[in-house]
Motif scaffolding. Structure first.
Motif, PDB file in Angstrom:
ATOM      1  N   ILE A 205      41.343  38.942   1.952  1.00 56.27           N
ATOM      2  CA  ILE A 205      39.916  39.199   1.747  1.00 56.27           C
ATOM      3  C   ILE A 205      39.330  39.937   2.941  1.00 56.27           C
ATOM      4  O   ILE A 205      38.537  40.882   2.795  1.00 56.27           O
ATOM      5  N   ASP A 206      39.730  39.514   4.131  1.00 54.66           N
ATOM      6  CA  ASP A 206      39.221  40.144   5.347  1.00 54.66           C
ATOM      7  C   ASP A 206      39.631  41.610   5.429  1.00 54.66           C
ATOM      8  O   ASP A 206      38.848  42.461   5.883  1.00 54.66           O
ATOM      9  N   MET A 212      36.193  48.272   3.567  1.00 56.75           N
ATOM     10  CA  MET A 212      34.889  48.705   3.081  1.00 56.75           C
ATOM     11  C   MET A 212      33.973  49.109   4.234  1.00 56.75           C
ATOM     12  O   MET A 212      33.248  50.114   4.145  1.00 56.75           O
ATOM     13  N   HIS A 213      34.015  48.363   5.319  1.00 54.92           N
ATOM     14  CA  HIS A 213      33.180  48.693   6.470  1.00 54.92           C
ATOM     15  C   HIS A 213      33.666  49.967   7.160  1.00 54.92           C
ATOM     16  O   HIS A 213      32.849  50.805   7.567  1.00 54.92           O
ATOM     17  N   LEU A 214      34.976  50.120   7.279  1.00 57.93           N
ATOM     18  CA  LEU A 214      35.517  51.328   7.913  1.00 57.93           C
ATOM     19  C   LEU A 214      35.220  52.558   7.063  1.00 57.93           C
ATOM     20  O   LEU A 214      34.878  53.621   7.598  1.00 57.93           O
ATOM     21  N   HIS A 261      28.556  42.286  13.496  1.00 57.49           N
ATOM     22  CA  HIS A 261      29.025  43.657  13.287  1.00 57.49           C
ATOM     23  C   HIS A 261      29.079  44.039  11.812  1.00 57.49           C
ATOM     24  O   HIS A 261      29.370  45.195  11.494  1.00 57.49           O
ATOM     25  N   ALA A 262      28.824  43.087  10.913  1.00 58.61           N
ATOM     26  CA  ALA A 262      28.673  43.408   9.484  1.00 58.61           C
ATOM     27  C   ALA A 262      27.209  43.741   9.255  1.00 58.61           C
ATOM     28  O   ALA A 262      26.435  42.925   8.758  1.00 58.61           O
ATOM     29  N   SER A 263      26.822  44.948   9.633  1.00 57.28           N
ATOM     30  CA  SER A 263      25.396  45.268   9.769  1.00 57.28           C
ATOM     31  C   SER A 263      24.921  46.378   8.850  1.00 57.28           C
ATOM     32  O   SER A 263      23.845  46.939   9.064  1.00 57.28           O
TER      33      SER A 263
END
Length: 345
Positions: A205-206, A212-214, A261-263
């Motif tokens: 999951i991580d 997705m963030h990258l 950092h999930a911003s």
């Protein structure tokens, strides 16, 4: 990043349609014959677009994004009470955080739930010893996590995953194989096989969330700046303590350090941040803001403050005398745990 109250999740459809067109031929058909990955993904995004266009989805999305209180400045009869929207958002974030800490602190101590907690950690102890540090944690998280420019946290889209993240760690305490900490000593010497399997699932999951963030950062040209930001935070908050054998990755610390950092203003990023902040709230409410260096820091604080209860660790050196002719006294060194031979210190 601009301040906005609008959700831009539908941009995923536009972005992916652009990718699809890049792989299409001159006539707008995808290269190759038969079903391929682009056909499958195109059908998926078209289906998602149809779902998002329904009245039911639009109403549900509106409810999930609806703020309990507006994010702007606050006035009363022409007098400005809160001048800037950033202050309003910070106060809402603080109110939500400390309210849930109080609720969770009481909840885990309900006898019928039988959830693990520190029985000696009272709410008075939180106010006396941890309130100041938690306040600083909250401000840093608010700034680095871009909560100052994103939508205020008082909406269901943020609160629901936050509450899930707050309850989940205590609920999983009923799973016996999870009752282990994250340290080299625990991993090498005490972790059961089931825990390694659980961690593997979490890692999958991580990895998806990381991808997705990258991808978002790359498409928006902020990948380098985000990398610098994360690097500085790791250098300041983690690097000085990570190599110490007493380092303990409390889940309050992990949720705080990773969550800010999930911003991004995307549902999966906001949900990730909220879930991890919920983990932080859980750690504070259940066990307190225990230091990441554990007993080593406690020993250092006791010695450096010349606390009376540390006198049992005083050693007198008869071979060396001070100016007054008395033996020189010093404290015994702290014995750290050693994961190489599984010595607990």
């Amino acid at each position: 990043m601009k301040e906005t109250d609008d959700d831009d999740d539908d941009d995923d459809v536009v972005e992916f349609n652009t990718e699809l067109r890049e792989h299409a031929g001159d006539e707008g058909h995808f290269e190759g014959s038969g079903t391929n990955k682009y056909d499958i993904l195109e059908n998926y995004y078209r289906t998602m677009y149809k779902i998002r266009s329904t009245e039911v989805y639009q109403r549900a999305a509106h409810i999930m994004k609806l703020n309990l209180m507006r994010d702007g400045s606050i006035q009363y009869r022409g007098h400005i009470i809160i001048e800037h929207s950033v202050v309003t958002k910070l106060l809402k974030f603080m109110f939500l955080t400390f309210s849930l800490i109080g609720i969770m602190h009481s909840m885990v101590r309900i006898d019928s739930l039988n959830w693990e907690h520190d029985t000696s950690y009272t709410f008075e102890a939180f106010q006396l010893y941890d309130l100041h540090s938690v306040m600083l944690d909250t401000i840093v998280f608010f700034i680095v996590g871009r909560l100052c420019v994103n939508k205020g946290v008082d909406h269901l889209g943020y609160v629901v995953p936050l509450i899930i993240g707050m309850i989940y760690p205590s609920w999983t305490n009923d799973w016996g194989f999870l009752r282990h900490s994250v340290s080299m000593y625990e991993i090498m010497c005490r972790w059961p096989a089931a825990l390694f399997e659980y961690v593997l699932g979490v890692v999958v999951i991580d990895i998806w969330l990381l991808f997705m963030h990258l991808r978002f950062a790359h498409r928006n040209g902020i990948l380098l700046s985000k990398g610098v930001e994360i690097g500085v935070c790791l250098l300041v908050f983690l690097a000085p303590v990570a190599s110490d054998p007493n380092f303990h990755l409390h889940h309050w610390f992990a949720g705080w350090l990773i969550g800010m950092h999930a911003s991004y203003n995307k549902w999966w990023s906001r949900a990730t941040q909220a879930f991890l902040w919920g983990m932080y709230i859980n750690g504070i409410a259940v066990y307190g803001r225990d230091h990441i260096l554990g007993c080593s820091y406690s020993y250092f604080a006791g010695v450096s403050s010349f606390c009376n209860f540390m006198s049992c660790n005083l050693v007198f050196d008869d071979d060396n005398s001070g100016d007054d002719g008395e033996p020189v006294a010093h404290y015994q060194p702290f014995v750290a745990p050693d994961w190489h031979n599984c010595s607990s210190g």
